[in-house]
Write a protein that holds these residues in place. Structure first.
Motif, PDB file in Angstrom:
ATOM      1  N   GLY A  68      -2.535  -7.040  40.707  1.00  0.00           N
ATOM      2  CA  GLY A  68      -3.384  -6.511  39.656  1.00  0.00           C
ATOM      3  C   GLY A  68      -2.592  -5.865  38.543  1.00  0.00           C
ATOM      4  O   GLY A  68      -1.363  -5.768  38.593  1.00  0.00           O
ATOM      5  N   VAL A  69      -3.319  -5.432  37.526  1.00  0.00           N
ATOM      6  CA  VAL A  69      -2.710  -4.750  36.384  1.00  0.00           C
ATOM      7  C   VAL A  69      -3.642  -3.621  35.953  1.00  0.00           C
ATOM      8  O   VAL A  69      -4.856  -3.798  35.860  1.00  0.00           O
ATOM      9  CB  VAL A  69      -2.452  -5.732  35.211  1.00  0.00           C
ATOM     10  CG1 VAL A  69      -3.723  -6.473  34.829  1.00  0.00           C
ATOM     11  CG2 VAL A  69      -1.903  -4.988  34.003  1.00  0.00           C
ATOM     12  N   ALA A  70      -3.057  -2.462  35.741  1.00  0.00           N
ATOM     13  CA  ALA A  70      -3.769  -1.312  35.187  1.00  0.00           C
ATOM     14  C   ALA A  70      -3.274  -1.118  33.762  1.00  0.00           C
ATOM     15  O   ALA A  70      -2.088  -0.879  33.545  1.00  0.00           O
ATOM     16  CB  ALA A  70      -3.518  -0.068  36.032  1.00  0.00           C
ATOM     17  N   TYR A  71      -4.155  -1.243  32.807  1.00  0.00           N
ATOM     18  CA  TYR A  71      -3.755  -1.238  31.398  1.00  0.00           C
ATOM     19  C   TYR A  71      -4.314  -0.002  30.684  1.00  0.00           C
ATOM     20  O   TYR A  71      -5.366   0.539  31.040  1.00  0.00           O
ATOM     21  CB  TYR A  71      -4.245  -2.506  30.694  1.00  0.00           C
ATOM     22  CG  TYR A  71      -5.730  -2.705  30.780  1.00  0.00           C
ATOM     23  CD1 TYR A  71      -6.597  -2.144  29.840  1.00  0.00           C
ATOM     24  CD2 TYR A  71      -6.288  -3.450  31.806  1.00  0.00           C
ATOM     25  CE1 TYR A  71      -7.959  -2.310  29.923  1.00  0.00           C
ATOM     26  CE2 TYR A  71      -7.651  -3.636  31.904  1.00  0.00           C
ATOM     27  CZ  TYR A  71      -8.480  -3.060  30.969  1.00  0.00           C
ATOM     28  OH  TYR A  71      -9.832  -3.221  31.057  1.00  0.00           O
ATOM     29  N   VAL A 117      -3.539   3.048  39.619  1.00  0.00           N
ATOM     30  CA  VAL A 117      -2.705   2.345  40.595  1.00  0.00           C
ATOM     31  C   VAL A 117      -2.720   3.073  41.934  1.00  0.00           C
ATOM     32  O   VAL A 117      -2.887   2.462  43.000  1.00  0.00           O
ATOM     33  CB  VAL A 117      -1.264   2.210  40.069  1.00  0.00           C
ATOM     34  CG1 VAL A 117      -0.355   1.669  41.161  1.00  0.00           C
ATOM     35  CG2 VAL A 117      -1.229   1.289  38.853  1.00  0.00           C
ATOM     36  N   ASP A 118      -2.566   4.393  41.908  1.00  0.00           N
ATOM     37  CA  ASP A 118      -2.583   5.169  43.146  1.00  0.00           C
ATOM     38  C   ASP A 118      -3.932   5.068  43.854  1.00  0.00           C
ATOM     39  O   ASP A 118      -3.990   4.937  45.086  1.00  0.00           O
ATOM     40  CB  ASP A 118      -2.267   6.642  42.844  1.00  0.00           C
ATOM     41  CG  ASP A 118      -0.826   6.855  42.410  1.00  0.00           C
ATOM     42  OD1 ASP A 118       0.006   5.953  42.676  1.00  0.00           O
ATOM     43  OD2 ASP A 118      -0.535   7.890  41.779  1.00  0.00           O
ATOM     44  N   ALA A 119      -5.015   5.119  43.088  1.00  0.00           N
ATOM     45  CA  ALA A 119      -6.344   5.027  43.691  1.00  0.00           C
ATOM     46  C   ALA A 119      -6.593   3.648  44.293  1.00  0.00           C
ATOM     47  O   ALA A 119      -7.166   3.527  45.376  1.00  0.00           O
ATOM     48  CB  ALA A 119      -7.412   5.343  42.647  1.00  0.00           C
ATOM     49  N   ALA A 120      -6.141   2.597  43.600  1.00  0.00           N
ATOM     50  CA  ALA A 120      -6.327   1.241  44.114  1.00  0.00           C
ATOM     51  C   ALA A 120      -5.542   1.027  45.406  1.00  0.00           C
ATOM     52  O   ALA A 120      -6.062   0.482  46.387  1.00  0.00           O
ATOM     53  CB  ALA A 120      -5.909   0.220  43.062  1.00  0.00           C
ATOM     54  N   ARG A 121      -4.294   1.463  45.405  1.00  0.00           N
ATOM     55  CA  ARG A 121      -3.477   1.318  46.615  1.00  0.00           C
ATOM     56  C   ARG A 121      -4.042   2.158  47.760  1.00  0.00           C
ATOM     57  O   ARG A 121      -3.984   1.762  48.925  1.00  0.00           O
ATOM     58  CB  ARG A 121      -2.034   1.718  46.324  1.00  0.00           C
ATOM     59  CG  ARG A 121      -1.305   0.758  45.389  1.00  0.00           C
ATOM     60  CD  ARG A 121       0.158   1.146  45.266  1.00  0.00           C
ATOM     61  NE  ARG A 121       0.834   1.052  46.545  1.00  0.00           N
ATOM     62  CZ  ARG A 121       1.422  -0.043  47.010  1.00  0.00           C
ATOM     63  NH1 ARG A 121       1.418  -1.150  46.284  1.00  0.00           N
ATOM     64  NH2 ARG A 121       2.021  -0.036  48.177  1.00  0.00           N
ATOM     65  N   VAL A 139       0.103  -5.223  48.598  1.00  0.00           N
ATOM     66  CA  VAL A 139      -0.672  -4.851  47.412  1.00  0.00           C
ATOM     67  C   VAL A 139       0.313  -4.440  46.318  1.00  0.00           C
ATOM     68  O   VAL A 139       1.180  -3.592  46.541  1.00  0.00           O
ATOM     69  CB  VAL A 139      -1.642  -3.688  47.707  1.00  0.00           C
ATOM     70  CG1 VAL A 139      -2.381  -3.291  46.427  1.00  0.00           C
ATOM     71  CG2 VAL A 139      -2.622  -4.067  48.797  1.00  0.00           C
ATOM     72  N   TRP A 140       0.174  -5.062  45.161  1.00  0.00           N
ATOM     73  CA  TRP A 140       1.056  -4.722  44.043  1.00  0.00           C
ATOM     74  C   TRP A 140       0.228  -4.681  42.761  1.00  0.00           C
ATOM     75  O   TRP A 140      -0.343  -5.683  42.338  1.00  0.00           O
ATOM     76  CB  TRP A 140       2.188  -5.733  43.909  1.00  0.00           C
ATOM     77  CG  TRP A 140       3.115  -5.443  42.765  1.00  0.00           C
ATOM     78  CD1 TRP A 140       3.134  -6.053  41.544  1.00  0.00           C
ATOM     79  CD2 TRP A 140       4.124  -4.438  42.716  1.00  0.00           C
ATOM     80  NE1 TRP A 140       4.101  -5.517  40.747  1.00  0.00           N
ATOM     81  CE2 TRP A 140       4.738  -4.506  41.439  1.00  0.00           C
ATOM     82  CE3 TRP A 140       4.580  -3.490  43.623  1.00  0.00           C
ATOM     83  CZ2 TRP A 140       5.762  -3.670  41.048  1.00  0.00           C
ATOM     84  CZ3 TRP A 140       5.608  -2.647  43.237  1.00  0.00           C
ATOM     85  CH2 TRP A 140       6.194  -2.752  41.970  1.00  0.00           C
ATOM     86  N   VAL A 141       0.169  -3.503  42.168  1.00  0.00           N
ATOM     87  CA  VAL A 141      -0.551  -3.304  40.907  1.00  0.00           C
ATOM     88  C   VAL A 141       0.426  -2.683  39.920  1.00  0.00           C
ATOM     89  O   VAL A 141       0.954  -1.598  40.168  1.00  0.00           O
ATOM     90  CB  VAL A 141      -1.775  -2.382  41.086  1.00  0.00           C
ATOM     91  CG1 VAL A 141      -2.538  -2.264  39.763  1.00  0.00           C
ATOM     92  CG2 VAL A 141      -2.694  -2.890  42.187  1.00  0.00           C
ATOM     93  N   TYR A 142       0.698  -3.371  38.823  1.00  0.00           N
ATOM     94  CA  TYR A 142       1.651  -2.840  37.857  1.00  0.00           C
ATOM     95  C   TYR A 142       0.923  -2.259  36.645  1.00  0.00           C
ATOM     96  O   TYR A 142      -0.251  -2.555  36.399  1.00  0.00           O
ATOM     97  CB  TYR A 142       2.659  -3.905  37.430  1.00  0.00           C
ATOM     98  CG  TYR A 142       2.131  -4.978  36.510  1.00  0.00           C
ATOM     99  CD1 TYR A 142       2.226  -4.835  35.132  1.00  0.00           C
ATOM    100  CD2 TYR A 142       1.559  -6.150  37.009  1.00  0.00           C
ATOM    101  CE1 TYR A 142       1.762  -5.810  34.279  1.00  0.00           C
ATOM    102  CE2 TYR A 142       1.092  -7.133  36.162  1.00  0.00           C
ATOM    103  CZ  TYR A 142       1.196  -6.961  34.801  1.00  0.00           C
ATOM    104  OH  TYR A 142       0.726  -7.936  33.958  1.00  0.00           O
ATOM    105  N   TYR A 162      -8.961   2.064  28.769  1.00  0.00           N
ATOM    106  CA  TYR A 162      -8.136   1.794  29.948  1.00  0.00           C
ATOM    107  C   TYR A 162      -8.992   1.109  30.999  1.00  0.00           C
ATOM    108  O   TYR A 162     -10.232   1.152  30.948  1.00  0.00           O
ATOM    109  CB  TYR A 162      -7.518   3.080  30.509  1.00  0.00           C
ATOM    110  CG  TYR A 162      -8.507   4.096  31.029  1.00  0.00           C
ATOM    111  CD1 TYR A 162      -8.890   4.104  32.372  1.00  0.00           C
ATOM    112  CD2 TYR A 162      -9.055   5.056  30.182  1.00  0.00           C
ATOM    113  CE1 TYR A 162      -9.790   5.029  32.854  1.00  0.00           C
ATOM    114  CE2 TYR A 162      -9.959   5.980  30.659  1.00  0.00           C
ATOM    115  CZ  TYR A 162     -10.329   5.964  31.996  1.00  0.00           C
ATOM    116  OH  TYR A 162     -11.222   6.888  32.455  1.00  0.00           O
ATOM    117  N   GLY A 163      -8.347   0.452  31.937  1.00  0.00           N
ATOM    118  CA  GLY A 163      -9.077  -0.251  32.989  1.00  0.00           C
ATOM    119  C   GLY A 163      -8.112  -0.905  33.957  1.00  0.00           C
ATOM    120  O   GLY A 163      -6.885  -0.772  33.837  1.00  0.00           O
ATOM    121  N   ILE A 164      -8.673  -1.619  34.918  1.00  0.00           N
ATOM    122  CA  ILE A 164      -7.855  -2.254  35.944  1.00  0.00           C
ATOM    123  C   ILE A 164      -8.450  -3.616  36.281  1.00  0.00           C
ATOM    124  O   ILE A 164      -9.663  -3.809  36.248  1.00  0.00           O
ATOM    125  CB  ILE A 164      -7.784  -1.365  37.209  1.00  0.00           C
ATOM    126  CG1 ILE A 164      -6.748  -1.922  38.200  1.00  0.00           C
ATOM    127  CG2 ILE A 164      -9.141  -1.187  37.856  1.00  0.00           C
ATOM    128  CD1 ILE A 164      -6.432  -0.977  39.340  1.00  0.00           C
TER     129      ILE A 164
END
Length: 279
Positions: free
Chosen positions: A190-193, A206-210, A220-223, A238-240
């Motif tokens: 995923g990506v958090a922008y 990112v922390d909440a998603a993980r 799980v990898w969200v950058y 902002y969003g994910i």
């Protein structure tokens, strides 16, 4: 128009025009929101019709004065390069890209178009999800080479200011597919922008998603993607975007975006936002 297919209402507006273009059958769509406070076609629907006119040659389009009736006689799908289209900020660019994805492989020439507007919105799938989940579907139909999609600038509602570049080759035949087994999820990407807000928003997402996803699988990898300057568009946001891949190669996607009002970004709790986006 004699021999036209006739429809009523604004439902399935894109699908009707796309299928009309592919089949060559003219359509007449009437009673488009006739009893609404603002009757007729919306700005994004009119913009979509103009986009069809750009990629087709010989199309005959007629809209009545009230905007409640559209007569569309399709032309030949030409495609071409160097096309530029500005989309209204009322809908995300994926509203237009999803339709182009169906028409571009059938064009006479490879299509290369630059779209400007909102790249990430709560109303439609985001451009990130379009890149990571929608485009890979074309590979199953044998369309993968020279298929490119690039987010040049991010644009959040309400002002937009984003820009994407989409290129698609033409094909002589489309391979049949059979997708029956969904399979179990093996990894999540995923990506958090963030645009015109603190990069700390992305770190919280990112922390909440993980925190949610690591309870189910370790891969799980969200950058984080923080846009600055001209690449950040005209509005804060902002969003994910999360995409889960299964053992059979299937993809599941989900989006969550910040709610934006006239005063700026609504700072919700990061864990609450991301938990809604969990696939």
């Amino acid at each position: 128009m004699s021999g036209s297919l006739r429809y009523q209402g604004s439902n399935f507006f894109r699908q009707r025009l796309v299928l009309s273009t592919v089949s060559g059958r003219p359509v007449v769509i009437s009673d488009i929101r006739p009893k609404d406070e603002e009757p007729g076609m919306r700005d994004y629907e009119a913009s979509f019709v103009r986009l069809l006119d750009k990629i087709c040659d010989g199309a005959d389009i007629s809209i009545d004065e009230t905007g409640t009736t559209l007569r569309y006689k399709p032309g030949q799908i030409i495609g071409g390069s160097g096309l530029v289209h500005t989309c209204p900020p009322s809908r995300c660019l994926t509203y237009f890209l999803e339709a182009l994805l169906l028409l571009a492989p059938l064009a006479k020439q490879p299509l290369s178009v630059r779209l400007k507007g909102v790249t990430n919105s709560c109303q439609d799938v985001t451009c990130d999800t379009f890149r990571t989940a929608t485009l890979p579907l074309l590979a199953k139909f044998g369309i993968s080479e020279q298929l490119t999609f690039k987010i040049v600038k991010r644009g959040a509602p309400p002002e937009g200011g984003g820009e994407v570049l989409f290129s698609c080759p033409t094909v002589k035949a489309i391979q049949p597919v059979e997708i029956l087994n969904e399979g179990k999820v093996k990894r999540v990407r995923g990506v958090a922008y963030t645009t015109r807000v603190s990069p700390q928003f992305a770190a919280r997402m990112v922390d909440a998603a993980r925190g949610v996803l690591n309870d189910f699988l370790p891969d799980v990898w969200v950058y984080s993607d923080h846009s600055k300057g001209d690449a950040a568009g005209n509005s804060p946001g902002y969003g994910i975007s999360l995409v889960a891949e299964t053992i059979t190669g299937s993809l599941k996607s989900s989006d969550a975006c910040a709610e934006v009002d006239g005063t700026g970004v609504d700072e919700k709790d990061g864990e609450e936002d991301v938990s809604l986006a969990t696939p």
